[in-house]
Every structure is written in structure tokens, then in C-alpha cells.
Design a protein around this motif. Structure first.
Motif, PDB file in Angstrom:
ATOM      1  N   GLN A   1       0.862  -1.169   0.000  1.00 52.69           N
ATOM      2  CA  GLN A   1       0.000   0.000   0.000  1.00 52.69           C
ATOM      3  C   GLN A   1       0.897   1.217   0.000  1.00 52.69           C
TER       4      GLN A   1
ATOM      5  N   ALA B   1       1.142   5.346   1.005  1.00 51.70           N
ATOM      6  CA  ALA B   1       0.583   6.550   1.616  1.00 51.70           C
ATOM      7  C   ALA B   1       1.216   7.735   0.923  1.00 51.70           C
ATOM      8  N   THR B   2       0.410   8.676   0.539  1.00 56.67           N
ATOM      9  CA  THR B   2       0.940   9.886  -0.080  1.00 56.67           C
ATOM     10  C   THR B   2       0.299  11.088   0.585  1.00 56.67           C
TER      11      THR B   2
ATOM     12  N   THR C   1      -3.580  10.170   0.236  1.00 57.21           N
ATOM     13  CA  THR C   1      -4.226   8.905   0.572  1.00 57.21           C
ATOM     14  C   THR C   1      -3.446   8.216   1.678  1.00 57.21           C
ATOM     15  N   VAL C   2      -4.146   7.390   2.451  1.00 55.84           N
ATOM     16  CA  VAL C   2      -3.500   6.540   3.455  1.00 55.84           C
ATOM     17  C   VAL C   2      -4.085   5.142   3.335  1.00 55.84           C
ATOM     18  N   PRO C   3      -3.290   4.119   3.608  1.00 58.43           N
ATOM     19  CA  PRO C   3      -3.841   2.767   3.656  1.00 58.43           C
ATOM     20  C   PRO C   3      -4.823   2.655   4.817  1.00 58.43           C
ATOM     21  N   CYS C   4      -5.983   2.070   4.551  1.00 53.91           N
ATOM     22  CA  CYS C   4      -6.954   1.901   5.629  1.00 53.91           C
ATOM     23  C   CYS C   4      -7.832   0.687   5.359  1.00 53.91           C
TER      24      CYS C   4
ATOM     25  N   LYS D   1      -6.800  -0.697   1.850  1.00 53.51           N
ATOM     26  CA  LYS D   1      -7.008  -0.045   0.559  1.00 53.51           C
ATOM     27  C   LYS D   1      -6.588   1.409   0.706  1.00 53.51           C
ATOM     28  N   SER D   2      -6.455   2.115  -0.390  1.00 49.30           N
ATOM     29  CA  SER D   2      -6.111   3.537  -0.340  1.00 49.30           C
ATOM     30  C   SER D   2      -7.361   4.346  -0.063  1.00 49.30           C
ATOM     31  N   CYS D   3      -7.311   5.157   0.991  1.00 47.84           N
ATOM     32  CA  CYS D   3      -8.439   6.016   1.358  1.00 47.84           C
ATOM     33  C   CYS D   3      -7.991   7.471   1.245  1.00 47.84           C
ATOM     34  N   ASN D   4      -8.857   8.312   0.695  1.00 47.30           N
ATOM     35  CA  ASN D   4      -8.564   9.741   0.621  1.00 47.30           C
ATOM     36  C   ASN D   4      -8.428  10.296   2.027  1.00 47.30           C
TER      37      ASN D   4
ATOM     38  N   TYR E   1      -5.650   2.188  10.191  1.00 52.86           N
ATOM     39  CA  TYR E   1      -5.104   3.287   9.395  1.00 52.86           C
ATOM     40  C   TYR E   1      -3.596   3.277   9.553  1.00 52.86           C
TER      41      TYR E   1
END
Length: 118
Positions: free
Chosen positions: A18, A20-21, A33-36, A45-48, A108
């Protein structure tokens, strides 16, 4: 003006990765986005997300859960201390990653560097 931008690869398991950006928007707040995972047993998954820092050392990570809801996680001096959920929050550090758990199954992941002051 973009004050900082970074991407950090996270390994959620040996088979999947995953990312994180967080990209600075005004030198203090960041979007990305962060993995959550929002339910027990769900894969990451990537979450805004939006990270809002304040001068007093507090910060709020707002994460879109994908169903129209937003989970706010509140930090003091880089440590998660509460959330917008009434459920228990806990966390652990895995290397440079802060992994936040909200019962019964929310997870998260956030690079610790995202919480450091610029």
C-alpha cells in the motif's frame, strides 16, 4: 506553494503493498491517501485523507471511509489520542509507520514523518 511532498511505500503483507501519499497544500495542511481498512478482516485499501496541523502541536487526520463517512483521528504532539468514533482507539509503531486501530476493525497507516513539524 507546495512546501513538501513525499510518497512512502508500506508493506501490508508479503504479497501486497500500500502507498501513503501526502502532498502539501499550504505548508501546514496536506491532502493525499493513506492505507486503511474500515471493517474487521478487510484488506488495506487507499483512502482519501487530509492532514490538518495546528500551531499548538495538535493535528487532525480526516479519512474518507468510502461510504460518505469521514473518520477524524486527533493527534497531540504526534500521538493519536482520540477519534470521531466512540470506540476504543489504540496504536503501535512499526518502524517509521504509525498504525492506528479503532475497534472493532478499523485500521489506518500513516508515516510518522507526516506528523512532524516542518
Amino acid at each position: 506553494m507546495l512546501r513538501f511532498a513525499f510518497a512512502f511505500a508500506l508493506m501490508s503483507s508479503a504479497a501486497t503493498a500500500q502507498v501513503a501519499t501526502l502532498s502539501g497544500t499550504d505548508g501546514q495542511n496536506s491532502l493525499g491517501t493513506v492505507p486503511c481498512a474500515v471493517s474487521a478482516g478487510d484488506p488495506l485499501k487507499s483512502c482519501n485523507a487530509e492532514l490538518r496541523r495546528r500551531d499548538d502541536g495538535t493535528a487532525t487526520l480526516a479519512v474518507g471511509l468510502g461510504n460518505g463517512e469521514v473518520r477524524n483521528i486527533y493527534f497531540t504532539n504526534g500521538v493519536p489520542d482520540s477519534s470521531s468514533s466512540t470506540s476504543r482507539l489504540s496504536y503501535e509503531t512499526r518502524g517509521d509507520i504509525l498504525v492506528i486501530f479503532i475497534e472493532p476493525g478499523e485500521v489506518y497507516e500513516l508515516p510518522k514523518a507526516a506528523l512532524s513539524t516542518q
